[in-house]
Motif scaffolding. Structure first.
Motif, short mmCIF file in Angstrom:
data_model
loop_
_atom_site.label_atom_id
_atom_site.label_comp_id
_atom_site.label_asym_id
_atom_site.label_seq_id
_atom_site.Cartn_x
_atom_site.Cartn_y
_atom_site.Cartn_z
N MET A 5 0.84 -1.20 0.00
CA MET A 5 0.00 0.00 0.00
C MET A 5 0.88 1.25 0.00
SD MET A 5 -2.86 -1.28 -0.32
CE MET A 5 -3.67 0.31 -0.35
N PRO A 6 0.33 2.37 -0.47
CA PRO A 6 1.18 3.55 -0.64
C PRO A 6 1.47 4.28 0.66
CG PRO A 6 -1.08 4.06 -1.23
CD PRO A 6 -1.04 2.58 -0.96
N THR A 7 2.57 5.00 0.61
CA THR A 7 2.87 5.99 1.64
C THR A 7 2.61 7.37 1.04
OG1 THR A 7 4.55 4.62 2.71
CG2 THR A 7 4.69 6.99 3.08
N LEU A 8 1.98 8.23 1.82
CA LEU A 8 1.75 9.60 1.41
C LEU A 8 2.73 10.49 2.17
CD1 LEU A 8 -0.87 8.19 0.46
CD2 LEU A 8 -2.11 10.28 1.09
N TYR A 9 3.68 11.06 1.44
CA TYR A 9 4.66 11.96 2.05
C TYR A 9 4.15 13.39 1.94
CZ TYR A 9 8.00 8.10 1.95
OH TYR A 9 8.63 6.90 2.15
N ILE A 10 4.29 14.15 3.01
CA ILE A 10 3.94 15.56 3.01
C ILE A 10 5.22 16.38 3.02
CG2 ILE A 10 2.75 17.45 4.20
CD1 ILE A 10 0.99 15.31 5.56
N ALA A 11 5.42 17.16 1.97
CA ALA A 11 6.53 18.11 1.90
C ALA A 11 5.92 19.50 2.04
CB ALA A 11 7.28 17.98 0.58
N GLY A 12 6.24 20.19 3.13
CA GLY A 12 5.59 21.47 3.36
C GLY A 12 6.22 22.25 4.49
N ASP A 13 5.45 23.21 4.99
CA ASP A 13 5.95 24.15 6.00
C ASP A 13 5.21 23.99 7.32
OD1 ASP A 13 3.45 25.46 5.62
OD2 ASP A 13 4.29 26.72 4.03
N SER A 14 5.25 25.02 8.15
CA SER A 14 4.72 24.92 9.51
C SER A 14 3.21 24.72 9.56
CB SER A 14 5.08 26.18 10.31
OG SER A 14 4.56 27.34 9.69
N THR A 15 2.49 25.10 8.52
CA THR A 15 1.04 24.90 8.56
C THR A 15 0.67 23.43 8.54
OG1 THR A 15 0.87 25.15 6.15
CG2 THR A 15 0.60 27.14 7.49
N ALA A 16 1.59 22.58 8.08
CA ALA A 16 1.36 21.13 8.06
C ALA A 16 2.20 20.37 9.09
CB ALA A 16 1.66 20.56 6.67
N ALA A 17 3.26 20.99 9.58
CA ALA A 17 4.28 20.27 10.36
C ALA A 17 3.80 19.87 11.76
CB ALA A 17 5.53 21.13 10.48
N LEU A 18 4.40 18.79 12.25
CA LEU A 18 4.19 18.34 13.62
C LEU A 18 4.77 19.37 14.59
CD1 LEU A 18 3.53 16.04 15.71
CD2 LEU A 18 5.86 15.22 15.30
N LYS A 19 4.01 19.68 15.64
CA LYS A 19 4.48 20.63 16.65
C LYS A 19 4.82 19.90 17.95
CE LYS A 19 3.70 24.18 13.98
NZ LYS A 19 3.32 23.42 12.77
N GLY A 20 5.88 20.34 18.60
CA GLY A 20 6.27 19.76 19.87
C GLY A 20 5.39 20.23 21.01
N ALA A 21 5.56 19.58 22.17
CA ALA A 21 4.73 19.92 23.34
C ALA A 21 4.87 21.38 23.73
CB ALA A 21 5.10 19.01 24.51
N GLU A 22 6.06 21.94 23.51
CA GLU A 22 6.30 23.33 23.92
C GLU A 22 5.52 24.33 23.08
OE1 GLU A 22 8.83 22.63 20.44
OE2 GLU A 22 8.38 21.46 22.25
N ALA A 23 5.01 23.91 21.92
CA ALA A 23 4.28 24.81 21.03
C ALA A 23 2.77 24.66 21.14
CB ALA A 23 4.71 24.59 19.59
N LYS A 24 2.30 23.58 21.77
CA LYS A 24 0.87 23.34 21.84
C LYS A 24 0.17 24.49 22.57
CE LYS A 24 0.93 19.46 19.66
NZ LYS A 24 0.34 19.36 18.33
N PRO A 25 -1.07 24.80 22.20
CA PRO A 25 -1.97 24.05 21.33
C PRO A 25 -1.79 24.32 19.83
CG PRO A 25 -3.12 25.94 22.21
CD PRO A 25 -1.76 25.94 22.85
N MET A 26 -0.69 24.94 19.40
CA MET A 26 -0.41 25.07 17.97
C MET A 26 -0.26 23.68 17.37
SD MET A 26 2.74 27.02 16.01
CE MET A 26 2.42 28.60 16.80
N ALA A 27 -0.77 23.52 16.14
CA ALA A 27 -0.70 22.21 15.49
C ALA A 27 -0.67 22.42 13.98
CB ALA A 27 -1.90 21.34 15.88
N GLY A 28 -0.14 21.42 13.28
CA GLY A 28 -0.16 21.41 11.82
C GLY A 28 -1.17 20.40 11.33
N TRP A 29 -1.77 20.66 10.16
CA TRP A 29 -2.81 19.75 9.69
C TRP A 29 -2.30 18.34 9.43
CZ3 TRP A 29 -2.23 17.35 5.05
CH2 TRP A 29 -1.47 17.96 4.06
N GLY A 30 -0.99 18.22 9.12
CA GLY A 30 -0.43 16.89 8.87
C GLY A 30 -0.49 15.97 10.07
#
Length: 229
Positions: free
Chosen positions: A1-26
């Motif tokens: 089955m396929p893998t879907l790779y996301i190449a993008g910026d902060s709007t999609a990126a994973l955020k660490g605990a120190e940045a929450k509740p900020m989040a990326g859609w990815g």
């Protein structure tokens, strides 16, 4: 089955605990697919098409990319940083050239590139409409590249603007990072940020991306793997 790779910026990126509740859609994209599809989120804060390439991040994806995989490409926010030569790209020249490099990277490896116009900033005009120039010329430039190269396009800029329009100026505020002083320990002085998403906002954008895939005739092979609405 396929893998879907996301190449993008902060709007999609994973955020660490120190940045929450900020989040990326990815961070929430996997919830829209069955477990047989793997979402590999390589989006990184602050990157443009240029800096992502020059830092070897596309090359890192290429090492793992297999025939039949998908490369979801969403840049534009940082390509518009005129004051930063390490990130800025002209929307009519270098930005388009870079997008073609990403497209060719996926196709040459037997995979499928998908272009996603950038999520809109939450900016409104004087008459209360989402600002059509919230990301300048970059959404139009990506649409043009999609047409010229025959690449599937998910118009997330338009979809997110419609979401803001539906919710209105006040009703859309909770989707972005708006916190009062003392409301969250990570932001003791509060924050007003109309680019980056709250957890709720990131979930809503992930749903928009999934729905855009569902509505895209060129991506029918992914449709059976999307969870039912």
């Amino acid at each position: 089955m396929p893998t879907l790779y996301i190449a993008g910026d902060s709007t999609a990126a994973l955020k660490g605990a120190e940045a929450k509740p900020m989040a990326g859609w990815g961070e929430y994209f996997q919830t829209h697919f069955g477990p047989e599809v793997i979402i590999d989120n390589r989006a990184i804060n602050g990157r443009s098409t240029k800096s992502f390439l020059e830092q070897g991040r596309l090359a890192d994806i290429e090492k793992d990319f297999q025939p039949g995989d998908y490369l979801l490409i969403q840049f534009g926010h940082n390509d518009g940083k005129h004051d930063d030569p390490l990130r800025y790209t002209d929307p009519d020249t270098e930005y388009r050239q870079n997008l073609r490099l990403y497209i060719e990277s996926a196709r040459s490896r037997g995979g499928y590139p998908v272009l996603l116009t950038s999520v809109s900033r939450r900016l409104f005009t004087a008459d209360g409409e989402p600002d059509p120039l919230a990301l300048g010329a970059y959404p139009a430039a990506m649409r043009a590249v999609a047409e010229e190269t025959g690449t599937p396009l998910l118009d997330i800029f338009a979809a997110s603007q419609q979401l803001y329009r539906t919710l209105g100026i006040d009703g859309s505020q909770h989707l972005l990072m708006h916190l009062q002083p003392g409301q969250h320990p990570n932001y003791p002085d509060g924050v007003t940020d109309d680019t980056h998403f709250s957890t709720e906002g990131a979930k809503r954008i992930a749903a928009l991306v999934a729905e855009a895939i569902r509505q895209c005739p060129a991506l029918t092979e992914l449709h059976p793997h999307l969870h039912k609405r």
